[in-house]
Design an enzyme around this catalytic site. Structure first.
Site, PDB file in Angstrom:
ATOM      1  N   CYS A 193      -2.115  -2.856   7.428  1.00 46.42           N
ATOM      2  CA  CYS A 193      -1.891  -3.733   6.586  1.00 46.42           C
ATOM      3  C   CYS A 193      -0.764  -4.493   6.559  1.00 46.42           C
ATOM      4  O   CYS A 193      -0.594  -5.579   6.182  1.00 46.42           O
ATOM      5  CB  CYS A 193      -2.270  -3.178   5.279  1.00 46.42           C
ATOM      6  SG  CYS A 193      -3.862  -2.491   5.002  1.00 46.42           S
ATOM      7  N   ASP A 209       0.840  -1.180   0.050  1.00 44.75           N
ATOM      8  CA  ASP A 209      -0.148  -0.098  -0.036  1.00 44.75           C
ATOM      9  C   ASP A 209       0.731   1.169   0.106  1.00 44.75           C
ATOM     10  O   ASP A 209       0.671   2.337   0.661  1.00 44.75           O
ATOM     11  CB  ASP A 209      -0.949  -0.022   1.152  1.00 44.75           C
ATOM     12  CG  ASP A 209      -2.073  -1.307   1.102  1.00 44.75           C
ATOM     13  OD1 ASP A 209      -1.981  -1.935   0.124  1.00 44.75           O
ATOM     14  OD2 ASP A 209      -2.674  -1.313   2.077  1.00 44.75           O
ATOM     15  N   HIS A 231     -17.343   2.829   0.730  1.00 47.60           N
ATOM     16  CA  HIS A 231     -16.784   1.455   1.407  1.00 47.60           C
ATOM     17  C   HIS A 231     -17.271   1.522   2.945  1.00 47.60           C
ATOM     18  O   HIS A 231     -17.343   2.520   3.488  1.00 47.60           O
ATOM     19  CB  HIS A 231     -15.271   1.189   1.013  1.00 47.60           C
ATOM     20  CG  HIS A 231     -14.792  -0.315   1.659  1.00 47.60           C
ATOM     21  ND1 HIS A 231     -14.203  -0.362   2.615  1.00 47.60           N
ATOM     22  CD2 HIS A 231     -14.744  -1.258   0.637  1.00 47.60           C
ATOM     23  CE1 HIS A 231     -13.610  -1.656   2.681  1.00 47.60           C
ATOM     24  NE2 HIS A 231     -14.209  -2.094   1.782  1.00 47.60           N
ATOM     25  N   ASP A 280      -4.556  -1.101  -1.783  1.00 47.98           N
ATOM     26  CA  ASP A 280      -6.107  -0.799  -1.018  1.00 47.98           C
ATOM     27  C   ASP A 280      -6.671  -0.401  -2.095  1.00 47.98           C
ATOM     28  O   ASP A 280      -6.237   0.666  -2.859  1.00 47.98           O
ATOM     29  CB  ASP A 280      -5.678   0.187   0.117  1.00 47.98           C
ATOM     30  CG  ASP A 280      -6.522  -0.250   1.133  1.00 47.98           C
ATOM     31  OD1 ASP A 280      -6.911  -1.169   1.455  1.00 47.98           O
ATOM     32  OD2 ASP A 280      -6.917   0.864   2.114  1.00 47.98           O
ATOM     33  N   LYS A 311      -6.739  -5.197  -2.915  1.00 48.25           N
ATOM     34  CA  LYS A 311      -7.700  -5.723  -2.076  1.00 48.25           C
ATOM     35  C   LYS A 311      -8.567  -4.742  -1.493  1.00 48.25           C
ATOM     36  O   LYS A 311      -8.392  -3.345  -1.475  1.00 48.25           O
ATOM     37  CB  LYS A 311      -6.819  -6.217  -1.029  1.00 48.25           C
ATOM     38  CG  LYS A 311      -6.006  -5.201  -0.393  1.00 48.25           C
ATOM     39  CD  LYS A 311      -4.844  -5.397   0.856  1.00 48.25           C
ATOM     40  CE  LYS A 311      -3.956  -4.317   1.207  1.00 48.25           C
ATOM     41  NZ  LYS A 311      -4.667  -3.196   1.923  1.00 48.25           N
TER      42      LYS A 311
HETATM   43  C1  VGL Z   1      -4.503   0.747   5.620  1.00 44.95           C
HETATM   44  C2  VGL Z   1      -6.108   1.681   6.990  1.00 44.95           C
HETATM   45  C3  VGL Z   1      -7.105   1.514   6.256  1.00 44.95           C
HETATM   46  C4  VGL Z   1      -3.146   0.284   5.736  1.00 44.95           C
HETATM   47  C5  VGL Z   1      -5.794   0.656   4.745  1.00 44.95           C
HETATM   48  O1  VGL Z   1      -2.598   0.271   4.388  1.00 44.95           O
HETATM   49  O2  VGL Z   1      -2.642   0.065   6.706  1.00 44.95           O
HETATM   50  N1  VGL Z   1      -4.884   1.262   7.031  1.00 44.95           N
HETATM   51  N2  VGL Z   1      -6.843   1.155   5.079  1.00 44.95           N
HETATM   52 ZN    ZN Z   2      -8.382   0.793   3.504  1.00 40.67          ZN
END
Ligand code: VGL
Ligand code: ZN
Length: 235
Positions: A180, A37, A81, A75, A135
């Site tokens: 993540c 991410d 969402h 992400d 994802k």
């Molecule tokens: C993430 C919060 C919400 C991450 C993704 O990449 O860690 N954190 N969505």
């Molecule tokens: Zn997220």
């Protein structure tokens, strides 16, 4: 115990290479780097900017050269969402809500499919990356982990891909350490992989003790915590 009594200077003088062995890990063909991410939303100016998030980029670019296999994740949420605070009336970002699959932290809107915020950082330079896993694309289920959605049963297909490529070890880097990255590392262990998290190639969000808890959970699960300098990168 004897060593613990000596100062660092004394130690360095005694046996610098043995005690401070740097670059001791050489990723092989059965190793993959998972870059989690590194997207605009999580970088400065982004809607869910992770403190110092931009600092992981040069570190990841550097270590990626040591890997024959690199997988990137994104992400990749629908508009509206379920993880967005904006769709839960009366709720603010970083509060939680109970969903059918468990407790969900709520976030500012982020990483909406096809938007500039969801794009990978333009400073990421890993031309040999072989796969991008997206994802969190099911509207009613979040997915911090690159392996398994937050319902605990829907696979992203990553474990099957890695097994198909005969990969045994994964090295995890990116954002955010406590969400993540940690969930990916933990699910990687559950899927039977040897897992390393490269600490200085990650940054955390750290909300309500999440960063300390993530490291504790990862240690308990046998995730190895390493630094980028532990990885041998030939010039
Ligand atoms: C993430 C919060 C919400 C991450 C993704 O990449 O860690 N954190 N969505
Ligand atoms: Zn997220």
């Amino acid at each position: 115990q004897v060593l613990a009594m000596l100062g660092t200077t004394a130690l360095a003088t005694l046996a610098p290479t043995a005690l401070f062995a740097a670059a001791s890990i050489k990723p092989d063909e059965a190793s993959a780097l998972l870059v989690i991410d590194v997207q605009n939303c999580f970088l400065p100016g982004g809607s869910l900017a992770v403190k110092e998030g931009e600092q992981v980029v040069p570190v990841i670019n550097k270590i990626s050269k040591a890997f024959a296999n690199v997988v990137l994740t994104q992400d990749w949420h629908t508009p509206g969402h379920v993880s967005f605070a904006s769709v839960h009336s009366g709720k603010k970002p970083f509060e939680t809500v109970d969903l059918p699959y468990g407790k969900q932290v709520l976030w500012p809107d982020h990483c909406v499919q096809g938007t500039e915020g969801a794009a990978l950082s333009k400073d990421l330079s890993i031309p040999h990356a072989e796969l991008i896993i997206r994802k969190g694309f099911h509207k009613n289920v979040d997915s911090y982990s690159a392996f398994l959605e937050a319902d605990g049963k829907t696979s992203t297909g990553l474990a099957g891909y890695l097994r198909g490529r005969k990969i045994k070890r994964v090295f995890v880097a990116g954002l955010a350490t406590d969400f993540c990255v940690a969930w990916t590392a933990l699910d990687g262990r559950k899927a039977g992989f040897e897992v390393y998290v490269v600490e200085d190639a990650c940054r955390g969000i750290d909300t309500q003790g999440s960063l300390a808890k993530a490291w504790a959970d990862m240690a308990k699960a046998g995730v190895k915590r390493i630094q980028s300098a532990d990885i041998a990168v030939s010039a």
